[in-house]
Design an enzyme around this catalytic site. Structure first.
Site, PDB file in Angstrom:
ATOM      1  N   ILE A  49      57.775  67.197  53.723  1.00 43.91           N
ATOM      2  CA  ILE A  49      57.171  67.659  52.226  1.00 43.91           C
ATOM      3  C   ILE A  49      56.752  66.199  51.764  1.00 43.91           C
ATOM      4  O   ILE A  49      55.868  65.665  51.446  1.00 43.91           O
ATOM      5  CB  ILE A  49      57.701  68.980  51.387  1.00 43.91           C
ATOM      6  CG1 ILE A  49      57.351  70.191  52.136  1.00 43.91           C
ATOM      7  CG2 ILE A  49      56.964  68.733  50.777  1.00 43.91           C
ATOM      8  CD1 ILE A  49      58.693  71.175  51.433  1.00 43.91           C
ATOM      9  N   GLY A  52      62.147  62.130  48.238  1.00 43.68           N
ATOM     10  CA  GLY A  52      62.365  62.103  47.694  1.00 43.68           C
ATOM     11  C   GLY A  52      63.680  60.496  46.921  1.00 43.68           C
ATOM     12  O   GLY A  52      64.551  60.644  47.460  1.00 43.68           O
ATOM     13  N   GLY A  53      64.182  61.119  45.761  1.00 49.62           N
ATOM     14  CA  GLY A  53      65.497  60.712  45.331  1.00 49.62           C
ATOM     15  C   GLY A  53      67.324  60.666  45.788  1.00 49.62           C
ATOM     16  O   GLY A  53      67.886  59.818  46.405  1.00 49.62           O
ATOM     17  N   GLY A  55      66.513  62.404  49.082  1.00 53.91           N
ATOM     18  CA  GLY A  55      66.446  62.334  50.664  1.00 53.91           C
ATOM     19  C   GLY A  55      65.482  62.968  50.858  1.00 53.91           C
ATOM     20  O   GLY A  55      63.881  63.109  50.172  1.00 53.91           O
ATOM     21  N   ASP A 166      66.208  61.814  36.766  1.00 57.98           N
ATOM     22  CA  ASP A 166      65.442  61.594  37.979  1.00 57.98           C
ATOM     23  C   ASP A 166      64.150  61.734  37.678  1.00 57.98           C
ATOM     24  O   ASP A 166      62.895  61.930  37.952  1.00 57.98           O
ATOM     25  CB  ASP A 166      65.750  61.209  39.366  1.00 57.98           C
ATOM     26  CG  ASP A 166      64.509  60.220  40.406  1.00 57.98           C
ATOM     27  OD1 ASP A 166      63.754  58.808  39.412  1.00 57.98           O
ATOM     28  OD2 ASP A 166      64.569  59.712  40.939  1.00 57.98           O
TER      29      ASP A 166
END
Length: 471
Positions: A49, A52-53, A55, A166
């Protein structure tokens, strides 16, 4: 060669460039249909998908006793040392997130560690990331409602002692509907908690202070996150929705002194002052001056979105009323122009009334303003006398033009043209019409008599003569 974890093609490297799975590893295959199961077969990874922060995020299918329960999102770090081996903290933070139940937060279902890699299983949500959505098409009230939903979700996290740390458009998914080419957001969901931390473990964060430049608060990059850090991020997201860009240069995140002293571009003038005040309070770079709480921010977004929506609905009603009044004024004005005398005064009175009511809603365009001014003047005058004067003036002008035409025809006939009978007949018509409008001058009366005589003589076979002696 296909990676068994994310199904991407991997060539001539020792590990997958997407999910970092090392080779050799059981499950590598030349077929993209290879299956990769986790947690004893409970989760089958299907497709990637995003990154991100935290992983990698993968779409997976959940199974219980061999039966599919639908899609879920499985997240895992790209590097195994992300938590420095302290998986106890990871599991505790995941359990903390599991306690959060909110419609604007993707639900956390499971958390486990397998072969040294921690995994989080969350609700799979359909929709578009806020970062990739064309939010300029949205109305102001809709943007404020998005801010209210985001801040409502964050306040629920804070109530459970969780800091997100985040928040950004890439971590927010929006679901919406289309109706008559207009966007109607239904609700948003926060879908990534890669940097979230329990407040009681904030000292762990101090060892790995991080965030997203441009969206995260300055104190985060110093290793000192707080609930006000999330307030800052939500404020930046709202600023971007309203202005089209973030307020701070991302490079300033690593120059804290410059960050605290910089100025930001003002929000558009079309944004109401109350909304600007709330946003500016939230994106104050100095955490000591950033006094607005996430609950206060949420309440202000709800209150202001309701006010803007009511004003928008009222303006829509007023605009429809304005259009109707202008249409009625035009119809009455045109009807008045088509009739003569004082009979048309009633039409101008009605047109004046509709113009005046429309002007109370918003200023009239120049053309309509001129028509409005004419109705005022016409109402105060005697239209019967004005019309009679107009008719007399027009008749005098027409009479003069007919006399000039008769003189021209006479000159044309005297040039010795053939078929003079046809020309005299035409001259007779002109002189007769001029005589009906007003009396002919003496010489033109004699001309008319001679023309009639010549026409009659022609009918009797007479001979044409000259009428030059008339002049």
């Amino acid at each position: 060669m296909y990676c068994p974890r994310c199904k991407n093609i991997v060539e001539n490297i020792d590990k997958c460039c997407f999910c970092r799975l090392a080779r050799p590893y059981e499950g590598w295959s030349d077929s993209p249909e290879c299956d990769f199961f986790l947690s004893g077969g409970r989760y089958n990874l299907v497709s990637p998908i995003s990154i991100g922060g935290f992983g990698v995020t993968m779409k997976a299918v959940q199974y219980i006793d061999g039966n599919s329960l639908g899609a879920v999102a499985v997240k895992f770090p790209v590097e195994k040392d992300e938590f420095d081996g302290d998986f106890r903290v990871f599991i505790e933070e995941a359990i903390g997130l599991r306690r959060v139940s909110h419609q604007n937060i993707a639900k956390l279902f499971d958390a486990f560690i397998e072969e040294g890699t921690p995994y989080i299983v969350m609700e799979f949500v359909e929709g578009d990331l806020l970062s990739g959505f064309y939010y300029k098409e949205m109305k102001l009230a809709q943007k404020l409602e998005i801010g209210a939903q985001i801040s409502h979700a964050v306040s629920s996290l804070h109530a459970k002692g969780i800091l997100h740390c985040d928040l950004k458009p890439d971590n927010i998914l929006m679901q919406y509907n289309w109706y008559d080419d207009e966007i109607f957001p239904t609700f948003v969901k926060i879908i990534d908690f890669g940097l979230s931390v329990l407040w009681k473990h904030r000292e762990k964060w101090m060892l790995r202070g991080a965030g997203t430049p441009g969206y995260s608060a300055p104190e985060q990059f110093l290793g000192y996150p707080s609930p006000q850090s999330d307030v800052f991020s939500v404020g930046v997201i709202m600023y971007e929705l309203l202005a089209g860009d973030i307020p701070y240069n991302p490079d300033l995140s690593f120059c804290i002194n410059d960050f605290l002293e910089c100025s930001i571009p003002p929000l558009p003038e079309s944004i109401p002052l109350e909304i600007k005040r709330v946003i500016y309070e939230a994106i104050e770079p100095d955490v000591k001056k950033r006094t607005i709480t996430i609950i206060k921010f949420r309440d202000e977004m709800i209150r202001l979105s309701n006010i803007v929506r009511l004003e928008s609905d009222w303006n829509e009603v007023e605009n429809k009323k304005y259009d109707l009044l202008i249409q009625q004024a035009k119809e009455e004005y045109i009807a008045g122009v088509k009739v003569l005398g004082n009979e048309r005064k009633k039409y101008f009175i009605n047109a004046n009334k509709f113009f005046s009511q429309a002007e109370l809603i918003k200023p009239l365009p120049v053309g309509l303003q001129n028509s409005y001014d004419k109705t005022k003047n016409l109402i105060s005058e005697n239209l019967e006398d004005k019309d009679n004067e107009l008719i007399v003036s027009q008749n005098n002008e027409f009479h003069k033009r007919l006399i000039n035409m008769a003189s021209g025809f006479y000159s044309y006939i005297e040039d010795g043209k053939k078929n003079k009978i046809d020309l005299y007949k035409k001259l007779n018509e002109i002189l007769s019409l001029a005589d009906d409008i007003g009396s002919l001058p003496k010489k033109y009366r004699k001309m008319h008599q001679m023309v009639i005589k010549k026409i009659n003589e022609e009918k009797k076979g007479g001979v044409w003569g000259s009428i030059k002696d008339l002049f």
